[in-house]
Design a protein around this motif. Structure first.
Motif, PDB file in Angstrom:
ATOM      1  N   ASN A  80      50.867  19.845   9.636  1.00  0.00           N
ATOM      2  CA  ASN A  80      50.520  20.533  10.888  1.00  0.00           C
ATOM      3  C   ASN A  80      49.713  21.809  10.655  1.00  0.00           C
ATOM      4  O   ASN A  80      49.481  22.572  11.602  1.00  0.00           O
ATOM      5  N   ASN A  90      48.235  15.906  10.841  1.00  0.00           N
ATOM      6  CA  ASN A  90      48.625  15.588  12.210  1.00  0.00           C
ATOM      7  C   ASN A  90      48.544  16.861  13.054  1.00  0.00           C
ATOM      8  O   ASN A  90      49.307  17.797  12.868  1.00  0.00           O
ATOM      9  N   GLY A  91      47.595  16.917  13.940  1.00  0.00           N
ATOM     10  CA  GLY A  91      47.450  18.102  14.775  1.00  0.00           C
ATOM     11  C   GLY A  91      46.031  18.630  14.737  1.00  0.00           C
ATOM     12  O   GLY A  91      45.107  18.000  14.216  1.00  0.00           O
ATOM     13  N   THR A 123      46.894  24.372  10.510  1.00  0.00           N
ATOM     14  CA  THR A 123      45.658  24.468  11.293  1.00  0.00           C
ATOM     15  C   THR A 123      44.478  24.932  10.441  1.00  0.00           C
ATOM     16  O   THR A 123      43.346  24.914  10.903  1.00  0.00           O
ATOM     17  N   ASP A 129      56.012  28.023   9.193  1.00  0.00           N
ATOM     18  CA  ASP A 129      54.563  27.953   9.434  1.00  0.00           C
ATOM     19  C   ASP A 129      53.849  29.147   8.807  1.00  0.00           C
ATOM     20  O   ASP A 129      52.754  29.005   8.251  1.00  0.00           O
TER      21      ASP A 129
END
Length: 439
Positions: free
Chosen positions: A66, A103-104, A68, A39
């Motif tokens: 994922n 997704n997220g 952000t 990440d």
């Protein structure tokens, strides 16, 4: 049996253990990185490179979905064509594709491409974001006319940072403000006077405010009890701070000459006093363009009623030919007992000042102004004329702990004569050095 030779036994060869190639090893290491490391790596890449990590291994294939933080800029979206239609279609296709697969949660969304124009597709993307928990929204429309923001933007009640460029701001009547917004950056925007005041008032936690090149309002009424940083540059008629007692950093520039193009009503109270009365915690102040002239229009006191005890950095754009501006600068200097660093940038002459007036200024107003904490001075854009050198002489003679003065003229003409004058001036500080920089 006699005479029969014993059969030779086959010798077995031991196989060497298989050594994985370097590429297989690297891929294996990459595939087995902990999730939080993956990440972190993705967060440091451009969106384009983050998507391309899908080819590394099956574990990485859908990791980027994922993210952000989604940033669509010139590094993330490469468009070789110069055709506006091709550029638009590719931009829309890429953003749609990313949002479809994502997704997220999305905490940050930035759309800033040099070839981006205000298209209706942006409305869809903002509507999508308003249904989530976006905290940072940055929209920069670099081409075309002002883009009118859709009403769905004002539903993003989790915003902490909002940045708009080349937009038309017109909230719906039911807009209740951004209650947790702490940073607002508005550049090349259009909004009505009441909309501006209402927007600032309805952001009670606002700490940072940037306004550049705005239209539709000219009276800057800033009511922001949490504000600590204010940066503004544009054409305006007045600035009024209300309940801004925590404001510590201010940079303000008026982009129009007060004396020529700007209609200004003279007041009964000093603009200088009014401006500083709401800034008791000011630490860094930059006065740019014609704002010092604006402050010097009305009465200029020798000192402010309440000194700027925390001001340690001051930058002034000044016309040394203008006696009122010089008096305003002196007033600020007298009222800043803890000033550590001073920067002065000369503005070209507009009108000559009578020699008698300058002499009177030197003899009377340069007195009783000691800069006991001043350590660093920068002066740039000067031509070496007497009124500029007189001010430098005053600074050197009244700064007992000065460490360094840097002087950078506007041109090379008369440079050696200026150096000789600077070396001749008496210095209150025995440790002060004068650095002359070529233009």
């Amino acid at each position: 049996m006699i005479g029969r030779k014993p059969t030779a036994r086959k010798k077995k060869h031991r196989e060497q253990p298989k050594v994985p190639c370097q590429m297989e090893t690297e891929v294996d290491i990459i595939s087995n990185l902990p999730g939080h490391i993956i990440d972190k790596v993705l967060s440091l890449l451009t969106l384009r490179d983050a998507v391309r990590t899908s080819i590394l291994s099956s574990k990485w294939r859908y990791k980027w979905v994922n993210l952000t933080s989604l940033v669509f800029d010139n590094q993330s979206v490469l468009v070789s064509s110069q055709d506006p239609t091709v550029i638009k279609n590719k931009m829309v296709k890429i953003v749609d594709h990313v949002l479809l697969l994502h997704n997220g949660v999305i905490h940050k969304f930035k759309l800033s491409h040099r070839d981006l124009q205000g298209v209706c597709d942006i409305d869809r993307w903002i509507l999508h974001l308003s249904r989530g928990v976006v905290k940072e929204f940055i929209l920069e429309i670099w081409k075309g006319q002002r883009y009118k923001l859709p009403s769905s933007l004002y539903l993003c009640d989790k915003l902490s940072h909002l940045e708009l460029f080349n937009c038309l701001v017109k909230p719906p009547s039911a807009f209740n403000g951004f209650k947790i917004l702490t940073s607002l950056d508005l550049q090349h925007i259009t909004m009505d006077q009441d909309v501006f005041e209402d927007l600032i008032y309805k952001c009670p936690l606002l700490e940072r405010l940037t306004l550049m090149n705005f239209e539709g309002f000219a009276h800057l009424k800033i009511h922001a009890p949490k504000l600590t940083f204010f940066d503004i540059g544009g054409v305006f008629e007045d600035v009024n701070f209300e309940n801004t007692f925590h404001l510590s950093t201010v940079s303000i520039g008026l982009y129009v000459n007060v004396g020529n193009d700007h209609e200004l009503c003279l007041g009964t109270t000093s603009k200088l006093v009014k401006f500083f009365s709401s800034l008791p915690s000011i630490q860094r102040l930059e006065v740019q363009s014609f704002f010092l002239k604006f402050l010097a229009v009305d009465m200029v006191p020798r000192r402010l009623p309440i000194p700027c005890m925390e001001l340690n950095y001051l930058s002034l754009r000044i016309n040394f030919n203008d006696m009122d501006e010089c008096l305003a600068a002196l007033c600020i200097l007298r009222s800043s007992p803890n000033l550590l660093e001073l920067e002065m940038l000369a503005r070209p002459d507009e009108q000559p000042v009578p020699r008698a007036a300058l002499k009177n200024l030197m003899e009377e107003d340069y007195q009783s102004c000691f800069l006991n904490q001043l350590r660093f001075i920068k002066i740039a854009g000067i031509f070496g004329v007497p009124r500029e050198l007189n001010f430098i002489n005053f600074l050197l003679a009244n700064s007992p702990i000065l460490e360094r003065m840097t002087v950078k003229p506007a041109s090379q003409d008369g440079g050696w004569d200026m150096v000789k004058e600077l070396l001749r001036f008496r210095r209150a500080s025995v440790h002060a050095e004068i650095i002359y920089l070529d233009p």
